[in-house]
Design a protein around this motif. Structure first.
Motif, short mmCIF file in Angstrom:
data_model
loop_
_atom_site.label_atom_id
_atom_site.label_comp_id
_atom_site.label_asym_id
_atom_site.label_seq_id
_atom_site.Cartn_x
_atom_site.Cartn_y
_atom_site.Cartn_z
N ALA A 41 0.81 -1.21 0.00
CA ALA A 41 0.00 0.00 0.00
C ALA A 41 0.85 1.27 0.00
CB ALA A 41 -0.93 0.00 1.22
N GLN A 42 2.13 1.15 0.32
CA GLN A 42 3.03 2.31 0.37
C GLN A 42 3.74 2.56 -0.97
OE1 GLN A 42 3.11 4.30 3.12
NE2 GLN A 42 1.49 2.91 3.72
N ARG A 43 3.38 1.83 -2.00
CA ARG A 43 4.09 1.92 -3.28
C ARG A 43 3.56 3.05 -4.15
NH1 ARG A 43 4.36 -4.48 -4.76
NH2 ARG A 43 5.94 -4.99 -3.23
N SER A 44 4.48 3.76 -4.74
CA SER A 44 4.15 4.77 -5.75
C SER A 44 5.45 5.18 -6.43
CB SER A 44 3.47 5.98 -5.12
OG SER A 44 3.23 6.96 -6.11
N GLY A 45 5.93 4.39 -7.35
CA GLY A 45 7.22 4.66 -7.97
C GLY A 45 8.35 4.19 -7.08
N GLY A 46 8.36 4.60 -5.82
CA GLY A 46 9.25 4.12 -4.77
C GLY A 46 8.35 3.90 -3.58
N GLY A 85 8.56 -14.84 -2.75
CA GLY A 85 8.21 -14.02 -3.91
C GLY A 85 7.81 -12.62 -3.51
N HIS A 86 7.01 -12.50 -2.45
CA HIS A 86 6.61 -11.18 -1.95
C HIS A 86 7.82 -10.40 -1.44
CE1 HIS A 86 2.28 -11.03 -2.42
NE2 HIS A 86 2.22 -12.30 -2.05
N ALA A 87 8.71 -11.07 -0.73
CA ALA A 87 9.91 -10.40 -0.22
C ALA A 87 10.77 -9.88 -1.37
CB ALA A 87 10.72 -11.36 0.66
N LEU A 88 10.98 -10.70 -2.37
CA LEU A 88 11.80 -10.28 -3.50
C LEU A 88 11.11 -9.20 -4.32
CD1 LEU A 88 13.28 -13.72 -4.57
CD2 LEU A 88 14.47 -11.84 -3.41
N TRP A 89 9.80 -9.28 -4.42
CA TRP A 89 9.06 -8.24 -5.14
C TRP A 89 9.17 -6.91 -4.39
CZ3 TRP A 89 7.85 -7.41 -9.81
CH2 TRP A 89 6.91 -6.44 -10.16
N ALA A 90 9.13 -6.94 -3.07
CA ALA A 90 9.29 -5.72 -2.27
C ALA A 90 10.68 -5.12 -2.49
CB ALA A 90 9.07 -6.02 -0.79
N ILE A 91 11.69 -5.98 -2.55
CA ILE A 91 13.05 -5.50 -2.82
C ILE A 91 13.11 -4.91 -4.22
CG2 ILE A 91 15.44 -6.25 -3.16
CD1 ILE A 91 14.84 -8.46 -1.04
N ARG A 92 12.53 -5.62 -5.18
CA ARG A 92 12.59 -5.14 -6.56
C ARG A 92 11.91 -3.78 -6.71
NH1 ARG A 92 10.10 -7.55 -12.12
NH2 ARG A 92 10.75 -5.77 -13.35
N TRP A 93 10.82 -3.57 -6.01
CA TRP A 93 10.11 -2.29 -6.12
C TRP A 93 11.05 -1.14 -5.73
CZ3 TRP A 93 5.39 -1.54 -8.21
CH2 TRP A 93 4.87 -0.25 -8.13
N GLY A 94 11.80 -1.34 -4.65
CA GLY A 94 12.75 -0.31 -4.23
C GLY A 94 13.90 -0.15 -5.20
N THR A 95 14.43 -1.26 -5.70
CA THR A 95 15.57 -1.16 -6.61
C THR A 95 15.17 -0.56 -7.95
OG1 THR A 95 15.32 -3.45 -7.34
CG2 THR A 95 16.87 -3.04 -5.54
N ASP A 96 13.96 -0.84 -8.40
CA ASP A 96 13.49 -0.22 -9.65
C ASP A 96 13.49 1.30 -9.51
OD1 ASP A 96 13.17 -2.63 -10.93
OD2 ASP A 96 10.99 -2.65 -10.81
N TYR A 97 13.09 1.79 -8.34
CA TYR A 97 13.10 3.23 -8.07
C TYR A 97 14.52 3.78 -8.14
CZ TYR A 97 12.37 7.60 -5.48
OH TYR A 97 12.33 8.91 -5.10
N ILE A 99 17.08 2.52 -9.77
CA ILE A 99 17.56 2.45 -11.14
C ILE A 99 17.01 3.62 -11.96
CG2 ILE A 99 17.38 1.09 -13.28
CD1 ILE A 99 17.51 -1.43 -11.41
N LYS A 100 15.75 3.97 -11.76
CA LYS A 100 15.17 5.12 -12.46
C LYS A 100 15.83 6.43 -12.03
CE LYS A 100 10.71 2.87 -12.83
NZ LYS A 100 9.36 2.81 -12.26
N ALA A 101 16.26 6.50 -10.76
CA ALA A 101 16.89 7.72 -10.25
C ALA A 101 18.35 7.84 -10.66
CB ALA A 101 16.78 7.76 -8.72
N ALA A 151 22.32 -0.96 -1.35
CA ALA A 151 20.99 -1.56 -1.55
C ALA A 151 20.95 -2.37 -2.84
CB ALA A 151 19.91 -0.48 -1.56
N LEU A 152 21.51 -1.82 -3.90
CA LEU A 152 21.51 -2.52 -5.18
C LEU A 152 22.38 -3.78 -5.12
CD1 LEU A 152 21.63 0.58 -7.52
CD2 LEU A 152 19.72 -1.03 -7.29
N ALA A 153 23.53 -3.68 -4.46
CA ALA A 153 24.43 -4.84 -4.34
C ALA A 153 23.78 -5.95 -3.51
CB ALA A 153 25.76 -4.42 -3.72
#
Length: 170
Positions: A41-46, A85-97, A99-101, A151-153
């Motif tokens: 519920a806290q997701r929005s780009g990051g 899967g949920h844990a890795l998806w939560a990590i990915r959400w942050g890393t995607d942010y 990478i975009k930054a 974080a990315l490493a």
């Protein structure tokens, strides 16, 4: 200034506590599932930092690092692939942010936490300007850049043993 994102802290605590209390009668799997729901519920780009629309880079990077390390540390104990899967998806959400930054070599964009604190409306109705600052050799921010790199490493290490088809999030 807030120092830790509540949702990311909850997920880390959930991961760490599940294994420490394996013999307890509490249902830590259910607690972890609810933590993932809150975090989503806290997701929005990051991830948002609080009830407003702030995304502080340093606390976010720290929490993604800790979430990744918790996932790495307790990989063998998290036997439910849906939860992994949920844990890795939560990590990915942050890393995607992150990478975009990171738009080019030696550049990291960050938001303005002060102006973001003044926006207390639904994200869909938000009209507040989103000021961004560029971190580079002329505009230092090595603490944030370093933690983002950490974080990315750590995230890459968390994902290393998995392939996409292995993890199915229902």
């Amino acid at each position: 200034m807030k120092t830790l994102n509540f949702g990311l802290c909850l997920i880390l605590v959930g991961l760490l506590t599940i294994m420490a209390a394996a013999e307890a009668k509490s249902n830590y799997g259910e607690a972890l599932d609810k933590t993932f729901m809150f975090l989503e519920a806290q997701r929005s780009g990051g991830y948002y930092d609080a009830g407003d629309h702030v995304k502080f880079g340093l606390p976010l990077a720290f929490n993604v690092t800790m979430l990744a390390w918790g996932t790495i540390e307790y990989r063998k104990e998290i036997t439910d692939l849906n939860q992994m899967g949920h844990a890795l998806w939560a990590i990915r959400w942050g890393t995607d942010y992150f990478i975009k930054a990171h738009t080019e070599s030696n550049v990291l964009w960050v938001g303005d936490g002060n102006s973001d604190h003044y926006c207390w409306e639904r994200a869909e109705d938000m009209t507040t300007p989103r000021t961004a600052f560029k971190l580079d050799q002329d505009h230092p921010g090595s603490d944030l850049a370093g933690e983002t790199a950490a974080a990315l490493a750590a995230s890459s290490m968390a994902f290393k043993p998995y392939t996409l088809p292995t993890l199915i999030i229902s």
